[in-house]
Write an enzyme that holds these catalytic residues in place. Structure first.
Site, PDB file in Angstrom:
ATOM      1  N   GLY A 235      27.718  35.221 -12.629  1.00 19.59           N
ATOM      2  CA  GLY A 235      28.196  36.489 -13.284  1.00 19.59           C
ATOM      3  C   GLY A 235      30.004  37.019 -14.110  1.00 19.59           C
TER       4      GLY A 235
ATOM      5  N   HIS B 229      24.365  27.390  -9.321  1.00 18.05           N
ATOM      6  CA  HIS B 229      24.732  27.701 -10.995  1.00 18.05           C
ATOM      7  C   HIS B 229      24.675  26.537 -11.714  1.00 18.05           C
ATOM      8  CE1 HIS B 229      25.513  31.628 -10.348  1.00 18.05           C
ATOM      9  NE2 HIS B 229      26.931  30.669  -9.506  1.00 18.05           N
TER      10      HIS B 229
ATOM     11  N   ILE C 274      21.104  29.766 -12.487  1.00 22.43           N
ATOM     12  CA  ILE C 274      21.905  30.677 -13.270  1.00 22.43           C
ATOM     13  C   ILE C 274      22.812  30.722 -13.543  1.00 22.43           C
ATOM     14  CG2 ILE C 274      20.020  32.307 -11.922  1.00 22.43           C
ATOM     15  CD1 ILE C 274      22.399  33.821 -10.145  1.00 22.43           C
TER      16      ILE C 274
ATOM     17  N   ASP D  37      34.382  27.618  -9.414  1.00 23.64           N
ATOM     18  CA  ASP D  37      33.172  27.859  -8.355  1.00 23.64           C
ATOM     19  C   ASP D  37      32.232  26.994  -8.308  1.00 23.64           C
ATOM     20  OD1 ASP D  37      30.941  29.188  -7.607  1.00 23.64           O
ATOM     21  OD2 ASP D  37      31.409  31.681  -8.501  1.00 23.64           O
TER      22      ASP D  37
END
Length: 285
Positions: A211, A193, A208, A188
């Protein structure tokens, strides 16, 4: 309207070949924080190729997630702005334990489109099988802001009643400052991120955590604390993403035993237990 629900659901599935090695599995586990302490026999099951077993949430990144969510967003009937897209929830159903290395065929399609009024939800289903038969099924619930309101099916409610009584187990898991940088190597590459400037454009003061990294960390905690470290006991794992996590924070993972399953709630300790994962269930044997 950018989403044509009937056309999207009727579109031909997309099929691709995926492959993974023990190195991919080890890297994924390390990205979840496995290997601490490095010589702990329980951790070596995640990090040492001669003892390796595969956490079922690896299904979300195997073969870099091909054909994946981004591919699904380019299916016929779907034309959306990626800036309006959020990963709303994830379910993995295991048909048998994932081998530590292998090749397989992944078939992806849009299984459903729901009209939530101010948003649409796309259910992107990926079914994976190898020469021996089905391996796993992934359902990613993709929330697309501003794309609802056409009078379509609202879909099932995913909210569950909160668990009652004190949890059977509560554990805390620290998130390293570099954890998102390591986890993204599993496939990803979203700059949200990693790149502070991109994160600011998205409305965050810093990058962040993925998830799906929180998703994997949580399953590892359940397997290690309530399932005797036996990944083969996991039958399915579902969650709703309820909030963000920042590298450097601590996850508080509360677990309640239920018949044939574990209910889980995850929060960020440093932000007054702000919810992170909700409506989370691990079904097991």
């Amino acid at each position: 309207m950018p989403i044509d629900a009937a056309k999207a659901v009727a579109a031909e599935p997309r099929t691709g070949e995926i492959a993974w090695t023990t190195k991919d599995v080890q890297l994924y586990h390390l990205g979840l924080g496995a290997g601490v302490p490095a010589t702990d026999p329980d951790e070596l099951r995640y990090t040492l190729e001669s003892r390796l077993h595969v956490l079922p949430s690896f299904a979300t990144v195997a073969g870099a997630g091909s054909p994946g969510v981004i591919s699904g967003l380019s299916m016929p009937g779907v034309d959306v702005d990626l800036a309006r897209v959020l990963h709303g929830g994830q379910t993995v159903r295991l048909h048998r334990p994932i081998p530590a290395e292998g090749t397989a065929t992944a078939t992806g399609r849009i299984a459903a489109v729901y009209d939530k009024g101010k948003a649409a939800i796309l259910v992107m289903r990926t079914e994976v099988a190898d020469a021996e038969g089905p391996l796993w099924t992934n359902d990613a619930q993709i929330f697309v802001r501003g794309e609802g309101g056409w009078g379509g099916d609202r879909g099932p409610s995913t909210s569950l009643e909160a668990p009652t009584g004190p949890p059977d187990r509560t554990v805390e898991r620290p998130i390293r400052e570099d954890q998102a940088l390591l986890y993204r190597l599993s496939g990803d590459w979203n700059p949200l991120h990693a790149d502070p400037e991109f994160a600011k454009l998205a409305g965050f003061d810093r990058p962040i955590l993925h998830g799906l990294c929180t998703y994997g960390m949580t399953l590892k905690a359940v397997v290690d604390t309530l399932l005797g470290g036996d990944v083969a006991r996991v039958r399915s794992y579902t969650t709703r993403f309820a909030g963000v996590v920042f590298p450097g924070e601590t996850l508080r993972i509360r677990m309640w035993r239920r018949d044939g399953g574990v209910r889980v709630a995850v929060s960020a300790v440093e932000r007054d237990d702000a919810p992170v994962l909700a409506d989370t269930i691990v079904d097991h044997s």
